[in-house]
Write an enzyme that holds these catalytic residues in place. Structure first.
Site, PDB file in Angstrom:
ATOM      1  N   ARG A 184       0.856  -1.179   0.000  1.00  0.00           N
ATOM      2  CA  ARG A 184       0.000   0.000   0.000  1.00  0.00           C
ATOM      3  C   ARG A 184       0.890   1.225   0.000  1.00  0.00           C
ATOM      4  O   ARG A 184       1.969   1.231   0.607  1.00  0.00           O
ATOM      5  CB  ARG A 184      -0.929   0.031   1.222  1.00  0.00           C
ATOM      6  CG  ARG A 184      -2.057  -0.980   1.193  1.00  0.00           C
ATOM      7  CD  ARG A 184      -3.098  -0.628   0.142  1.00  0.00           C
ATOM      8  NE  ARG A 184      -4.278  -1.479   0.210  1.00  0.00           N
ATOM      9  CZ  ARG A 184      -4.445  -2.571  -0.491  1.00  0.00           C
ATOM     10  NH1 ARG A 184      -3.476  -2.986  -1.314  1.00  0.00           N
ATOM     11  NH2 ARG A 184      -5.555  -3.284  -0.394  1.00  0.00           N
ATOM     12  N   GLU A 219      -3.827   7.709  -4.619  1.00  0.00           N
ATOM     13  CA  GLU A 219      -3.792   7.129  -5.963  1.00  0.00           C
ATOM     14  C   GLU A 219      -4.857   7.792  -6.821  1.00  0.00           C
ATOM     15  O   GLU A 219      -6.028   7.733  -6.466  1.00  0.00           O
ATOM     16  CB  GLU A 219      -4.045   5.615  -5.915  1.00  0.00           C
ATOM     17  CG  GLU A 219      -2.898   4.852  -5.290  1.00  0.00           C
ATOM     18  CD  GLU A 219      -3.113   3.333  -5.308  1.00  0.00           C
ATOM     19  OE1 GLU A 219      -4.201   2.871  -5.727  1.00  0.00           O
ATOM     20  OE2 GLU A 219      -2.195   2.617  -4.902  1.00  0.00           O
ATOM     21  N   HIS A 231      -1.320   0.738 -10.127  1.00  0.00           N
ATOM     22  CA  HIS A 231      -1.897  -0.285  -9.236  1.00  0.00           C
ATOM     23  C   HIS A 231      -2.509  -1.424 -10.050  1.00  0.00           C
ATOM     24  O   HIS A 231      -3.705  -1.730  -9.944  1.00  0.00           O
ATOM     25  CB  HIS A 231      -2.945   0.341  -8.307  1.00  0.00           C
ATOM     26  CG  HIS A 231      -3.182  -0.481  -7.070  1.00  0.00           C
ATOM     27  ND1 HIS A 231      -3.690   0.038  -5.898  1.00  0.00           N
ATOM     28  CD2 HIS A 231      -2.970  -1.805  -6.817  1.00  0.00           C
ATOM     29  CE1 HIS A 231      -3.802  -0.920  -4.992  1.00  0.00           C
ATOM     30  NE2 HIS A 231      -3.363  -2.042  -5.527  1.00  0.00           N
ATOM     31  N   SER A 236      -0.468  -4.512 -10.591  1.00  0.00           N
ATOM     32  CA  SER A 236       0.378  -5.704 -10.468  1.00  0.00           C
ATOM     33  C   SER A 236      -0.432  -6.965 -10.218  1.00  0.00           C
ATOM     34  O   SER A 236       0.040  -8.079 -10.489  1.00  0.00           O
ATOM     35  CB  SER A 236       1.398  -5.518  -9.335  1.00  0.00           C
ATOM     36  OG  SER A 236       0.740  -5.365  -8.090  1.00  0.00           O
TER      37      SER A 236
END
Length: 331
Positions: A244, A273, A292, A294
């Site tokens: 995070r 984000e 974000h 992955s």
């Protein structure tokens, strides 16, 4: 953790007209078919309001949900439906959900569902950093020159956190001949021949050539990778964050890069984000930001379907459920 008692837990429909549990589905329409096919003959209610996910029907007994950003906007005085006994999340982390949703009921999470593809992302990031493929690419005969590139065999991989993601990264890194050092919050309950434990995060960062942040976001971990910790890093460290954004102090990272202590960073998560326009991490040399993603590209949907089906069976039988969240620890 409380295990709510209510009249329908532990029973299966015993007649053709006996209703099963009421399940609210916030995943997608395809998942409604998975739920409706359960042998308990549940009543499935679709609720795909991404702006107000907390507006749940009063009849809800089970909620299957995902990490929508709007959960953070849940009104402070909101109370869950009175019969809501179990929340199953698609996400592994539960920090996005309001405390009122988590408290006083069973909560199970998607721990490990996306770990294989996250581990692949981590290894790709490490290889990209060492092999310098962006820099050595030849676009004309003038670029056909000899250059140095690195290797990961024999390099030290530091894993800050050793849950499902950490273990998947370690297995892949071991195949490349990396030395793997680990620091985790929980006790070591068994010997793992491919990793060696470190006593503290400071010891870990002092040894690592590549440091992977894979801890859950909890009050104890937020901001833990700060100026003090980065100041002890082995010079030339490459940092990868797949946990995070709040775990890492971005200002401290920038300062460590400017000081030459950190050679590069691959960040799939940030706080917030996305980062605001003009933030220096967007353009800082040596930093790769990805939005974000992955966790994408794997077979987590079928793994999730199998897990939820098994958990419904366990819930109705009052049996142990998979991947229960320890609400005292926050994961």
């Amino acid at each position: 953790m409380p295990d709510p008692d209510h009249e329908e837990r532990g029973r299966m429909p015993d007649g053709p007209n006996r209703p099963g549990p009421v399940i609210v589905n916030q995943i997608d329409a395809a998942f409604s078919r998975v739920l409706a096919g359960h042998r308990s003959r549940p009543r499935v209610i679709e609720h795909f309001d991404a702006e107000r996910p907390w507006t749940l029907p009063e009849s809800a007994e089970i909620l299957v949900t995902r990490a929508m950003g709007a959960w953070r906007s849940t009104p402070g005085d909101w109370t869950p439906p009175p019969r809501l006994a179990w929340v199953q999340t698609y996400s592994a982390g539960v920090d996005i959900y309001p405390p009122a949703l988590m408290a006083g009921r069973l909560v199970t999470c998607g721990r490990g569902l996306t770990s294989p593809q996250i581990a692949e992302y981590v290894l790709a990031a490490i290889l990209r950093f060492e092999k310098r493929l962006d820099e050595v690419r030849a676009r004309s005969p003038a670029d056909w020159i000899d250059r140095e590139i690195g290797a990961i065999e024999g390099k030290c991989l530091g894993l800050l956190g050793y849950g499902s993601i950490g273990r998947e990264v370690a297995r892949r890194a071991a195949a490349f001949g990396m030395e793997i050092r680990v620091c985790r919050n929980g006790p070591w309950t068994s010997d793992d021949p491919i990793v060696r434990p470190c006593a503290s995060p400071a010891e870990l960062v002092a040894l690592a050539d590549h440091l992977v942040l894979a801890v859950p976001s909890t009050p104890a971990t937020r901001g833990m990778v700060d100026a003090g910790l980065l100041g002890q890093a082995r010079p030339g460290l490459h940092l990868v964050n797949v946990s995070r954004g709040a775990v890492l102090d971005h200002d401290a990272l920038l300062a460590a890069i400017d000081a030459g202590r950190i050679a590069g960073a691959t960040l799939d998560v940030t706080a917030p984000e996305p980062l605001p326009a003009g933030h220096p991490l967007w353009t800082r040399p040596g930093v790769l930001l990805t939005p974000h993603l992955s966790f994408k590209g794997g077979r987590e949907a079928e793994r999730f379907a199998a897990r939820v089906t098994a958990n419904i069976d366990a819930y109705l039988a009052s049996a142990p459920m998979q991947d229960l969240v320890d609400q005292r620890r926050g994961y």
